[in-house]
Design an enzyme around this catalytic site. Sequence first.
Site, PDB file in Angstrom:
ATOM      1  N   ASP A  12       0.869  -1.173   0.000  1.00  0.00           N
ATOM      2  CA  ASP A  12       0.000   0.000   0.000  1.00  0.00           C
ATOM      3  C   ASP A  12       0.909   1.226   0.000  1.00  0.00           C
ATOM      4  O   ASP A  12       1.684   1.427   0.928  1.00  0.00           O
ATOM      5  CB  ASP A  12      -0.895   0.025   1.245  1.00  0.00           C
ATOM      6  CG  ASP A  12      -1.904  -1.114   1.247  1.00  0.00           C
ATOM      7  OD1 ASP A  12      -2.342  -1.514   0.157  1.00  0.00           O
ATOM      8  OD2 ASP A  12      -2.249  -1.597   2.342  1.00  0.00           O
ATOM      9  N   ASP A 131     -13.378  -3.037  -1.720  1.00  0.00           N
ATOM     10  CA  ASP A 131     -13.146  -2.702  -0.318  1.00  0.00           C
ATOM     11  C   ASP A 131     -14.490  -2.864   0.389  1.00  0.00           C
ATOM     12  O   ASP A 131     -15.402  -2.049   0.222  1.00  0.00           O
ATOM     13  CB  ASP A 131     -12.631  -1.271  -0.183  1.00  0.00           C
ATOM     14  CG  ASP A 131     -11.231  -1.111  -0.765  1.00  0.00           C
ATOM     15  OD1 ASP A 131     -10.497  -2.119  -0.829  1.00  0.00           O
ATOM     16  OD2 ASP A 131     -10.873   0.010  -1.163  1.00  0.00           O
TER      17      ASP A 131
END
Length: 263
Positions: A12, A131
């Site tokens: 990330d 998500d």
Amino acid sequence: MTLASRVIPCLDVAAGRVVKGVNFQNLRDMGDPVELAAHYAAQGADEITFLDVTATVDDRATTYDVVQRTAEQVFVPLTVGGGVRSVDDVARLLSVGADKVGVNSAAIARPDLIGEIADRFGAQVLVLSLDVKRAPSTVSGFVVTTHGGRTETALDALDWAREATERGAGELLVNSIDADGTRDGFDLELVRLMREVASVPVIASGGAGKAADFAPAIKAGADAVLAASVFHTGALTVGQVKDALRAEGVTVRGALGEQEEAT
């Protein structure tokens, strides 16, 4: 032959650095993405996923130079997502070394984008990133979010997964926001439900804390397991995860890329 389950470290990235938080919040610096990617490739990672977690929020493109530098040093498949809004964005990422491209918020805003990417580059290039968080307002109990988990949609996660695969998504990266960074294990209920509706490979993401957490996700229906903080902190290596999977009878790739099956 049984297909080998994949182990995928996730980077990330924000502002050119690898970051990690809990439940997508309180991000902290974990290191240089190029160095970490090379490190995990050497450990035997089957793929590496690179997500620019602030590109959509900041309304900017993915950091192409970081992707290119990573691709120049890492010779395992590289999936890149974050800030991808068009077919041209996908073309540019592929040109700098990405093998697959992850799309999330832009596909929700304009679902036709999924088919456009699949038609031009093939479904195998497109990873739909979801998500997901628990939400009693939906039939399945799970809702899709956008903008790095910051914005909740009205989309039932299972309905969206089904629609996206019908439109041409080649793979589903299912991120559990509730489990993210907690190290309490993957959301196995979410994995099972996604496996029931998905006709394409499912990658389980969010919640890995120990080596024993990975096999249950595979047995729940995941084709691949993805983790970040347990690798970044050195709590686990890719090899240790693969050893744990083998011990549970899961087929994984060996050090030289061959498929090995536990006996």
